[in-house]
Write a protein that holds these residues in place. Sequence first.
Motif, PDB file in Angstrom:
ATOM      1  N   PRO A  64       0.806  -1.230   0.000  1.00  0.00           N
ATOM      2  CA  PRO A  64       0.000   0.000   0.000  1.00  0.00           C
ATOM      3  C   PRO A  64       0.835   1.275   0.000  1.00  0.00           C
ATOM      4  O   PRO A  64       1.996   1.295   0.440  1.00  0.00           O
ATOM      5  N   HIS A  65       0.231   2.344  -0.506  1.00  0.00           N
ATOM      6  CA  HIS A  65       0.766   3.703  -0.401  1.00  0.00           C
ATOM      7  C   HIS A  65      -0.411   4.645  -0.158  1.00  0.00           C
ATOM      8  O   HIS A  65      -1.541   4.353  -0.553  1.00  0.00           O
ATOM      9  N   ASP A  66      -0.128   5.788   0.446  1.00  0.00           N
ATOM     10  CA  ASP A  66      -1.134   6.840   0.521  1.00  0.00           C
ATOM     11  C   ASP A  66      -0.442   8.190   0.583  1.00  0.00           C
ATOM     12  O   ASP A  66       0.709   8.298   1.008  1.00  0.00           O
ATOM     13  N   ASN A  67      -1.158   9.211   0.124  1.00  0.00           N
ATOM     14  CA  ASN A  67      -0.705  10.605   0.186  1.00  0.00           C
ATOM     15  C   ASN A  67       0.743  10.792  -0.259  1.00  0.00           C
ATOM     16  O   ASN A  67       1.570  11.369   0.456  1.00  0.00           O
ATOM     17  N   MET A  68       1.023  10.285  -1.451  1.00  0.00           N
ATOM     18  CA  MET A  68       2.318  10.492  -2.070  1.00  0.00           C
ATOM     19  C   MET A  68       2.130  10.468  -3.585  1.00  0.00           C
ATOM     20  O   MET A  68       1.302   9.716  -4.101  1.00  0.00           O
ATOM     21  N   GLU A  69       2.888  11.308  -4.276  1.00  0.00           N
ATOM     22  CA  GLU A  69       2.920  11.281  -5.740  1.00  0.00           C
ATOM     23  C   GLU A  69       4.108  10.405  -6.128  1.00  0.00           C
ATOM     24  O   GLU A  69       5.258  10.701  -5.761  1.00  0.00           O
ATOM     25  N   ILE A  70       3.845   9.312  -6.837  1.00  0.00           N
ATOM     26  CA  ILE A  70       4.871   8.310  -7.128  1.00  0.00           C
ATOM     27  C   ILE A  70       5.130   8.265  -8.635  1.00  0.00           C
ATOM     28  O   ILE A  70       4.211   8.028  -9.423  1.00  0.00           O
ATOM     29  N   VAL A  71       6.378   8.496  -9.005  1.00  0.00           N
ATOM     30  CA  VAL A  71       6.782   8.538 -10.417  1.00  0.00           C
ATOM     31  C   VAL A  71       7.738   7.387 -10.688  1.00  0.00           C
ATOM     32  O   VAL A  71       8.676   7.157  -9.922  1.00  0.00           O
ATOM     33  N   SER A  72       7.507   6.667 -11.776  1.00  0.00           N
ATOM     34  CA  SER A  72       8.429   5.612 -12.215  1.00  0.00           C
ATOM     35  C   SER A  72       8.918   5.936 -13.616  1.00  0.00           C
ATOM     36  O   SER A  72       8.120   6.245 -14.507  1.00  0.00           O
ATOM     37  N   SER A 128      -0.930   8.927  -8.244  1.00  0.00           N
ATOM     38  CA  SER A 128      -1.299   9.677  -7.044  1.00  0.00           C
ATOM     39  C   SER A 128      -1.898   8.676  -6.065  1.00  0.00           C
ATOM     40  O   SER A 128      -2.991   8.148  -6.307  1.00  0.00           O
ATOM     41  N   ALA A 129      -1.199   8.420  -4.973  1.00  0.00           N
ATOM     42  CA  ALA A 129      -1.697   7.424  -4.019  1.00  0.00           C
ATOM     43  C   ALA A 129      -2.892   7.948  -3.235  1.00  0.00           C
ATOM     44  O   ALA A 129      -3.798   7.187  -2.885  1.00  0.00           O
ATOM     45  N   GLY A 130      -2.898   9.245  -2.935  1.00  0.00           N
ATOM     46  CA  GLY A 130      -4.058   9.871  -2.313  1.00  0.00           C
ATOM     47  C   GLY A 130      -4.580   9.143  -1.091  1.00  0.00           C
ATOM     48  O   GLY A 130      -3.838   8.842  -0.152  1.00  0.00           O
ATOM     49  N   THR A 131      -5.863   8.820  -1.109  1.00  0.00           N
ATOM     50  CA  THR A 131      -6.512   8.189   0.041  1.00  0.00           C
ATOM     51  C   THR A 131      -6.049   6.757   0.262  1.00  0.00           C
ATOM     52  O   THR A 131      -6.333   6.171   1.306  1.00  0.00           O
ATOM     53  N   ARG A 156      -5.089   7.992  -8.508  1.00  0.00           N
ATOM     54  CA  ARG A 156      -5.065   8.255  -9.948  1.00  0.00           C
ATOM     55  C   ARG A 156      -3.807   7.651 -10.556  1.00  0.00           C
ATOM     56  O   ARG A 156      -2.746   7.629  -9.939  1.00  0.00           O
ATOM     57  N   TYR A 157      -3.939   7.172 -11.779  1.00  0.00           N
ATOM     58  CA  TYR A 157      -2.812   6.571 -12.497  1.00  0.00           C
ATOM     59  C   TYR A 157      -2.762   7.165 -13.900  1.00  0.00           C
ATOM     60  O   TYR A 157      -3.787   7.322 -14.558  1.00  0.00           O
ATOM     61  N   ASP A 158      -1.554   7.457 -14.378  1.00  0.00           N
ATOM     62  CA  ASP A 158      -1.394   7.915 -15.757  1.00  0.00           C
ATOM     63  C   ASP A 158      -0.013   7.501 -16.251  1.00  0.00           C
ATOM     64  O   ASP A 158       0.909   7.289 -15.444  1.00  0.00           O
ATOM     65  N   GLN A 159       0.111   7.375 -17.555  1.00  0.00           N
ATOM     66  CA  GLN A 159       1.358   6.906 -18.166  1.00  0.00           C
ATOM     67  C   GLN A 159       1.450   7.473 -19.569  1.00  0.00           C
ATOM     68  O   GLN A 159       0.442   7.630 -20.259  1.00  0.00           O
ATOM     69  N   ARG A 160       2.679   7.776 -19.998  1.00  0.00           N
ATOM     70  CA  ARG A 160       2.847   8.311 -21.345  1.00  0.00           C
ATOM     71  C   ARG A 160       4.215   7.921 -21.886  1.00  0.00           C
ATOM     72  O   ARG A 160       5.181   7.793 -21.136  1.00  0.00           O
ATOM     73  N   THR A 161       4.277   7.749 -23.203  1.00  0.00           N
ATOM     74  CA  THR A 161       5.547   7.504 -23.893  1.00  0.00           C
ATOM     75  C   THR A 161       6.037   8.822 -24.464  1.00  0.00           C
ATOM     76  O   THR A 161       5.271   9.552 -25.102  1.00  0.00           O
TER      77      THR A 161
END
Length: 235
Positions: free
Chosen positions: A59-67, A95-98, A130-135
């Motif tokens: 789990p994660h919460d309240n963190m913006e996580i970039v890979s 966005s781990a958020g809640t 929220r999840y998002d990904q782009r090339t």
Amino acid sequence: MKKVIHRADTRGYANHGWLKSHHTFSFANYYDPERIHFGALRVLNDDAVKGGMGFGAHPHDNMEIVSIVLDGALEHRDNTGKQEVIRKNDVQIMSAGTGVVHSEFNASKTADVSFLQIWVIPAERDVTPRYDQRTFDPAARENALQVVISPEKNMDALWLNQEAWFSLGKFDAGRTLDITPKTAGSGSYLFLLSGELKVDGEVLETRDAIGLSEYDQAHIEVIKPAEFLLIDVPM
């Protein structure tokens, strides 16, 4: 100008066999009270995972996580139903958020995957996950800074829940550039993926990093062909 320099060989290191991880900032069993964060930048892990291995659901919460995948492919799954593969030139934001539960596994059974996992403290807490990904086209960062993450939703970049920008650059030897803070009170953190740079007179080699704050402009000279990640965050 304030500077902090993090040399590659001063990072925390964990070797679990299937995972080799270098920690720029305090993380897991690595703790240095002088290296907790750089402004809103909380974690910068430089990971290599063997084929067929990975991180089980956690789990994660309240963190913006970039890979950001550097080589190979990484498979992501989470409890929102997302299942994606991240490859070189892809950038992922979560966005781990809640609260979110996700796993990350090497998408190959044989080849290693190397990637950066970066955590940014969010501007707004308890948002909907929220999840998002782009090339991103690597040609757009040849002797230029390519913005891949921005707080501005209308940009051709991924959106982050913080006044933060991530830019990738790949520069030939002999090139120069100047950087300035994105906003009043923000700082710039440069992580050198490969090559050699001189930043405001400080020589950086592969996997070295420098953080700049309370500055107006910094001059970068490319000594050897270099690739780097530049992260601008509130201090």
